[in-house]
Structures are given as structure tokens and as C-alpha cells.
Design a protein around this motif. Structure first.
Motif, short mmCIF file in Angstrom:
data_model
loop_
_atom_site.label_atom_id
_atom_site.label_comp_id
_atom_site.label_asym_id
_atom_site.label_seq_id
_atom_site.Cartn_x
_atom_site.Cartn_y
_atom_site.Cartn_z
N CYS A 467 0.77 -1.48 -0.01
CA CYS A 467 -0.05 0.03 -0.01
C CYS A 467 0.80 1.32 0.03
O CYS A 467 0.17 2.28 -0.24
CB CYS A 467 -0.94 -0.04 1.16
N LEU A 468 2.15 1.12 0.34
CA LEU A 468 3.07 2.47 0.42
C LEU A 468 3.26 2.88 -1.24
O LEU A 468 3.75 3.90 -1.55
CB LEU A 468 4.06 2.26 1.19
N LYS A 469 3.35 1.68 -2.03
CA LYS A 469 3.65 2.24 -3.35
C LYS A 469 2.76 2.27 -4.32
O LYS A 469 2.61 2.89 -5.53
CB LYS A 469 4.70 1.00 -3.84
N ALA A 470 1.19 1.99 -3.80
CA ALA A 470 0.26 1.84 -4.88
C ALA A 470 -0.91 3.24 -4.89
O ALA A 470 -0.85 3.88 -3.96
CB ALA A 470 -0.66 0.67 -4.66
N LYS A 477 -8.90 -1.46 -5.44
CA LYS A 477 -9.30 -2.64 -6.45
C LYS A 477 -9.14 -4.03 -5.72
O LYS A 477 -9.48 -5.00 -6.41
CB LYS A 477 -9.05 -2.46 -7.65
N SER A 478 -8.22 -3.82 -4.76
CA SER A 478 -7.70 -5.05 -4.21
C SER A 478 -8.78 -5.53 -3.29
O SER A 478 -9.39 -5.27 -2.31
CB SER A 478 -6.40 -4.88 -3.29
N LEU A 533 1.01 -4.41 8.35
CA LEU A 533 1.06 -3.14 8.92
C LEU A 533 1.16 -1.80 7.93
O LEU A 533 1.05 -0.75 8.37
CB LEU A 533 2.58 -3.21 9.78
N ALA A 534 1.87 -1.98 6.70
CA ALA A 534 2.03 -1.05 5.60
C ALA A 534 0.64 -0.61 5.62
O ALA A 534 0.27 0.56 5.25
CB ALA A 534 2.70 -1.20 4.62
N MET A 535 -0.40 -1.43 5.22
CA MET A 535 -1.73 -1.32 4.91
C MET A 535 -2.62 -0.27 6.16
O MET A 535 -3.24 0.61 5.62
CB MET A 535 -2.54 -2.63 4.72
N ILE A 536 -2.22 -1.00 7.02
CA ILE A 536 -2.83 -0.13 8.37
C ILE A 536 -2.17 1.17 8.65
O ILE A 536 -2.86 2.13 8.81
CB ILE A 536 -2.75 -1.20 9.59
N TYR A 537 -0.95 1.25 8.40
CA TYR A 537 -0.01 2.47 8.36
C TYR A 537 -0.61 3.73 7.65
O TYR A 537 -0.71 4.88 7.87
CB TYR A 537 1.57 2.32 8.67
N ARG A 538 -0.82 3.28 6.32
CA ARG A 538 -1.33 3.97 5.26
C ARG A 538 -2.89 4.34 5.43
O ARG A 538 -3.17 5.49 5.19
CB ARG A 538 -0.95 3.66 3.97
N GLY A 634 8.94 1.42 -0.10
CA GLY A 634 8.79 2.31 -0.84
C GLY A 634 9.42 2.44 -2.26
O GLY A 634 9.92 1.32 -2.66
N ASP A 635 9.54 3.79 -3.11
CA ASP A 635 10.45 3.62 -4.27
C ASP A 635 11.82 3.77 -4.15
O ASP A 635 12.51 3.93 -5.10
CB ASP A 635 9.69 4.81 -5.20
#
Length: 658
Positions: A467-470, A477-478, A533-538, A634-635
Motif C-alpha cells: 500500500c505504500l507504493k500503490a 481494487k484489491s 502493517l503498511a496497509m494499516i499505517y497508510r 517504498g520507491d
């Protein structure tokens, strides 16, 4: 006539007189009988000093915030005229401090006293005096020191006049707002800071000094080039165009039967992707609600930038027109206008309604913007491309917002069920726990091991989206992410500038006391945990800040000796157990995946509140957390390579290799 019948006759009409006109009805004059009204009373005195300085009389104004909440305003103007007025056959101090509609600013159109005046309504000094517990006025002019004292709206002792050898002319006003008039007189320091800074912005070269007795601080506000310097300050070094400054004067009428008046307009702006701001000032007063200037700016900027986009074929086929929001997202704009006749929405001067000012400013901005965009091709292209990017981002966000609301709305029940989600029985949110587990096999084990009263299970099928890159439209859409959000129930938080309207987050709608991430103790499990965690964080960072998110520690080793079993969660624990069993025959097994564990073991090691190990996810340093998420997910590919090269050896014992 009946005994209790009230009489409404000629003697029933009562007019408030003298100080009572303000003291009994402060909200009529100041817009409020609370702190806001008290602040406005201060500004009325300050504005008189500003009018003097702007006319060229004195370039320094001092404001003192005293410990007892009284206030002093000191200027180097001509000194307020308080002596006898032969034309009015009264003392000027009576006209200024005891008559609500008197002063030297009514004939502004002639420019005789003040060409452009902030204190235009003739209420300021008198209204503030009437609303004070006490007020002391000292005026230095004509070779004399004049002194006045007022108590609760009444003069004490008349005018005192004495020959005086002063350094400069000027006026000192010291007063204390009255708690019998205002409900609160404790004007915060920040209000003075903000007000004096704004006045410095729109009055170039005038120095404003703020002294606070309570903190002992002294601050100076001065902008030599006024709004241009201010726009540069806001923008810093992140603007993608140069700062523009336009200025003009005009004459006109609001209506054919109304008098002609003069207006002076100054504007400064720059385009910036990191900061945006819109501020309007008129006769030095900050227009919180804008009014005429706001309408002019919106009309002119949309007209000229839209024209540029059309003339240069920037729009896609059938694409809708830009809105001012698309421009505002990347615009820092400040205007300062002055006029000899001003129509305010009310005495508090938060918006002006002059039709001519709006028309003059609109035409002026259109002319100058058109020339600017023609003569500065590179900057015009940058502006056009950024405004279009803002527009398309806004439209995508709006479409995503509608999709998200549709997808996340409704309760998770038989008509809106989430695949393979297993709920618990209790409806008491303070007891409910959600286990987010890895895969269908773990779902089976956890389902059998759990306490169905308060523990629910949500399986994650494989590695979820990073989720941090999308982009948001891809994220929503996921199916697994949308399902997880549905189960959480609290909506999402969106922080980016162009997606303000997307946020649906409401902490009160969270259905769980604990959200527990439970994955295998191997590299794949750690990666899945990190992605969750990244999903929740974002998408729902408040859940982390509020301490709702946990990681369930799962054991790395199962150690058997005779009929007993020990679980070790790391190498150190394994070695400690083996030391205690020295000489005994032991069997050491690398812990299986969650799906292969028997229910008793799962309950004991992972789900029993008495014996499990949970790690609360709490970012002690939010900035550091953000940097590490960006580095690892990330990128920043090169940064990730460098980090692994430097620190990879620290994690070798976690690799599941033989």
C-alpha cells in the motif's frame, strides 16, 4: 384594566445613552461579548495607530501585553487631537472618546485626513473606551503632553495639559477590557502575534513591536516589501514559479447613484506544490471570509488559466473545465487593497461587499495574468500542467471516494459477507479481538484453537498489495484489502491534498479492541506481517496511534524432553532452555507453520490471553517509522540496497536456510 396587565405606551420606549450603548450591548458593536469581541476592541485602537503610520507619521508601533490582561498601544504618529474644537464648540477628546459616530475619517474620499483608513466606522476609540474597566490616554503634540483618564466609560478629571519637551509626537493608550462587558478578556499571546504579523505584511516598512510581560519576550514584525516578502516567506524554496507582484489604482462607483471612490490594489502570488495559501486584506484588515476580492481572484484565475489550456490544446477530448480548487491546490496568493469608501459585511470587517472593487480587481487580474502567461512561457507550461494534474487527481479521488463509500458501507452480515471471515459471539467491542492470519490452513488451526466468545479470525490469502507504493484507486481494487477494511469497520484516512474528501474514518465505528497480526515465524510470514502493517499505517494510522494493533509472537522452536514441551521464541530462549536441560535427552524441532500446529499448542502459544505473547505496535517516533516504511517498502530502491548491504548481517539468524 386587569391587575397584572402590562402597559405599552409612550413611556415604554427607552434609549440607551452614553457608555451603556456599548456596555450593555457589546456584541452589537464588536460582534461578540466574548473573547472575539474583546480582541476586536483591541484592534480598533491598533488600527488608529496604523492609519497614522500609513499616512507617513511614524514607522513604529509598540504593543504591550500586561500581566493583568491590560493592553498598551504606543505609536509615533501626530498625537491624537484632544484640545478644544472651535467648529464643533466641544473638546475633541469628547468627540473621539465619548461619541460613537465621530472622528477624522468620514471625509476620506477627499483625502484630507486619511486617504485610506482602517478605522472607517467611527466607532473604534469610543467603543473601546466605553467597554474598558479603565483607559488612560496620553497624547504628545503641539509642544504639549495631554492626559485623559476614563473609568467604566466615564471621564475622570477632564483634560490635563502641560508643556512638554518630548522626543517625538505620538499617542499612548493603556486600557483594560472590562469583565462586566466581556465574558473573557484573556487575549492569548498568539492572537497578538498573528495580528501584528498580518499588519506588518500589509503595511510595508512599518515596524510592529510586541512585548509580553508574562513571558518576558519581545518580538518584532516588519516586511520591507510587504506582501511580496510574505509570499516568499510562505513559499520558501519550494515554489515552481517566480513570485509575481502586480499593483494598480482605479476610480469607480458601486452603483450609479453612489459616490465615486478610489481603490488601490496590490497582489503577490507564486505557484507551489507543497504549500498553498489564500489571504485577503482590505485597509489593513484581514478578511477572513474574503468577499469581493475572493470572488475576483477565483473568477480571474479560472478564466485566464482555462483560456491558456484551451488555446494550447491541453485538455483531452471531452474533458471537463478546471475549477478554482484545482488552481488553489498549488497557489500561494495574497492581496492587499485600500479604498476611500468601503462596505463591510459588518463592524468586524471580515468581508467586504464593494461591487466596484470586485469588478476592478477581476479586470486588473485578467489583464496582468494574460500578459504574464504569454511572456513567461516556461512558467505558464508548468502552471498549466500542474493545474491539470490537480484536476485529474481530484476527479480520480472523487470517483475513488464514491467507490470506497460503496464498498465499505453496510454491516458485515449475511447480505454483505466477507469471504472466510469467522466472527466471534460477543458484541462487546471492549472484549472483541480480531486475528489476521496467514492463509486458509492457519484459519483452520486458529478457528479450532480460539475462544469463539471473543476471538474472530480473518485469513489473508497470500501476499497483499504494497500500500505504500500503490495509488488509492489501485488499493481499493484489491479484494483482500477492501475485505479487511470492511471487517475493521472504521473506514479509511486519506492524507494527500487531492483526496481530502476520500476520508471516511470514524474511530467509534471500530469493531475491535485488539487487532492481532498472526503470521508464520519465517521470511514469508514476516513479509506478510510487514505488508499488513503498511496497509494499516497508510489507510488507518490512528489505529496504531491508539494502540489497537498487535503482533502475535509465534515460537521458532519446539523443545521436547521426556513428557514436557517448551517453546522458544528466539535463539537466546532456545539456548537458555537447553542449558537448563543439560544432560537430558532433548528433541528440538523448528516450529511448523501455523496451519500445522495442533489446537492446544495454538491456544497456549498464540491465543490464550494468559500465556500468549503480544507486541503492541506503537510508533515512538512517527518520523522514523515513516522513513523506515519508505526505505523498506517504498520507491527508494537504492536506499533499500544500501541498507541491506550495511545491516543485512544483523538478520542472518532469522533466515530459514539449511
Amino acid at each position: 384594566m386587569k391587575k397584572n396587565e402590562k402597559i405599552y405606551g409612550n413611556e415604554s420606549i427607552v434609549a440607551l445613552k452614553g457608555a451603556d450603548r456599548v456596555r450593555l450591548r457589546p456584541s452589537v458593536i464588536f460582534g461578540s461579548d466574548g473573547l472575539e469581541g474583546c480582541e476586536h476592541a483591541f484592534f480598533e485602537i491598533l488600527s488608529n495607530s496604523i492609519d497614522e503610520a500609513r499616512e507617513g507619521f511614524g514607522d513604529e508601533i509598540k504593543v504591550i501585553r500586561h500581566r493583568d490582561w491590560s493592553i498598551t498601544v504606543e505609536d509615533k504618529g501626530r498625537g491624537v487631537p484632544v484640545d478644544y474644537n472651535p467648529i464643533e464648540k466641544r473638546y475633541n477628546w469628547e468627540l473621539i472618546y465619548c461619541e460613537l459616530y465621530a472622528g477624522g475619517k468620514y471625509n476620506n474620499n477627499s483625502g484630507e485626513n486619511y486617504e485610506f483608513s482602517l478605522g472607517l466606522n467611527g466607532l473604534g476609540a469610543c467603543a473601546t473606551q466605553y467597554s474598558s474597566e479603565y483607559m488612560f490616554v496620553t497624547s504628545f503634540r503641539d509642544g504639549y503632553k495631554y492626559s485623559l483618564e476614563f473609568r467604566k466609560g466615564e471621564n475622570v478629571g477632564g483634560l490635563k495639559k502641560e508643556k512638554f519637551d518630548y522626543e517625538h509626537t505620538g499617542t499612548i493608550t493603556h486600557w483594560k477590557p472590562d469583565l462586566e462587558v466581556f465574558t473573557d478578556i484573556k487575549i492569548p499571546l498568539e492572537y497578538y502575534r498573528q495580528t501584528l504579523k498580518r499588519q506588518a505584511v500589509v503595511n510595508p516598512g512599518i515596524k510592529f513591536i510586541l512585548i509580553d510581560e508574562e513571558s518576558g519576550s519581545t518580538e518584532v514584525f516588519c516586511y520591507e516589501n510587504g506582501i511580496m516578502d510574505y509570499v516568499k516567506e510562505i513559499s520558501g524554496d519550494t515554489g515552481f514559479t517566480t513570485v509575481q507582484f502586480f499593483e494598480t489604482t482605479a476610480k469607480g462607483r458601486d452603483r450609479e447613484d453612489k459616490p465615486e471612490y478610489k481603490v488601490k490594489i496590490s497582489v503577490a502570488f507564486v505557484f507551489n506544490n507543497e504549500v498553498n495559501a489564500l489571504e485577503y486584506y482590505h485597509n489593513s484588515s484581514y478578511l477572513e471570509y474574503g468577499g469581493a476580492p475572493d470572488k475576483a481572484v477565483k473568477s480571474a484565475f479560472v478564466y485566464e488559466i482555462d483560456k491558456y489550456l484551451k488555446n494550447n490544446n491541453k485538455y483531452n477530448k471531452n474533458e471537463s473545465k478546471i475549477t478554482f480548487q484545482d488552481i488553489q491546490d498549488s497557489l500561494i496568493f495574497v492581496s492587499s487593497s485600500f479604498s476611500t469608501i468601503t462596505s463591510y459585511e459588518n463592524q468586524t470587517k471580515k468581508a467586504i461587499t464593494n461591487k466596484f472593487i470586485q469588478e476592478a480587481m477581476t479586470e486588473f487580474l485578467k489583464e496582468r495574468l494574460e500578459v504574464y502567461l504569454i511572456e513567461n512561457r516556461e512558467e505558464a507550461e508548468r502552471i498549466a500542467n500542474q493545474v491539470l494534474a490537480n484536476k485529474r487527481s481530484r476527479e480520480t479521488a472523487e470517483k475513488t471516494r464514491i467507490d470506497v463509500r460503496k464498498k465499505l458501507s453496510g454491516r458485515v452480515d449475511f447480505t454483505n459477507r466477507v469471504k472466510k471471515f469467522v466472527d466471534c459471539r460477543t458484541k462487546d467491542v471492549s472484549k472483541r479481538e480480531l486475528y489476521i492470519v496467514e492463509g486458509d490452513s492457519a484459519l483452520g488451526s486458529c478457528k479450532m484453537a480460539r475462544d469463539a466468545e471473543f476471538q474472530a479470525i480473518m485469513p489473508v490469502r497470500g501476499k497483499i498489495l504494497n500500500c505504500l507504493k500503490a495509488d488509492y484507486d489501485v488499493i481499493f481494487k484489491s479484494e483482500i484489502i477492501v475485505d479487511l477494511l470492511k471487517v475493521l469497520g472504521c473506514g479509511v484516512e486519506i492524507k494527500t491534498r487531492h483526496n481530502r474528501e476520500l476520508s471516511t474514518f470514524n474511530m467509534e465505528n471500530l469493531k475491535w479492541d485488539k487487532i492481532i497480526i498472526c503470521t508464520d515465524a519465517d521470511v514469508d510470514g514476516y513479509q506478510i506481517r510487514t505488508l499488513i502493517l503498511a496497509m494499516i499505517y497508510r489507510l488507518t494510522p490512528t489505529l496504531i496511534r491508539e494502540g489497537k494493533v498487535y503482533i502475535a509472537e509465534t515460537p521458532l522452536f519446539e523443545i521436547r524432553c521426556r513428557d514436557k514441551i517448551w517453546f522458544a521464541y528466539n535463539e537466546k530462549e532456545k539456548n537458555d532452555i537447553l542449558k537448563n536441560l543439560k544432560g537430558e535427552k532433548v528433541t528440538i524441532m523448528r516450529s511448523k507453520g501455523l496451519g500445522e500446529n495442533d489446537p492446544d499448542m495454538m491456544w497456549h502459544t498464540t491465543m490464550n490471553p494468559e500465556t500468549r505473547r503480544l507486541i503492541k505496535v506503537v510508533p515512538d517516533d512517527l518520523q522514523l517509522t515513516e522513513e523506515f516504511f519508505d526505505l523498506l517498502l517504498g520507491d527508494n530502491l537504492q536506499g533499500r540496497k544500501d541498507y541491506i548491504s550495511e545491516h543485512g548481517h544483523e538478520y542472518l539468524d532469522m533466515l530459514d536456510v539449511s
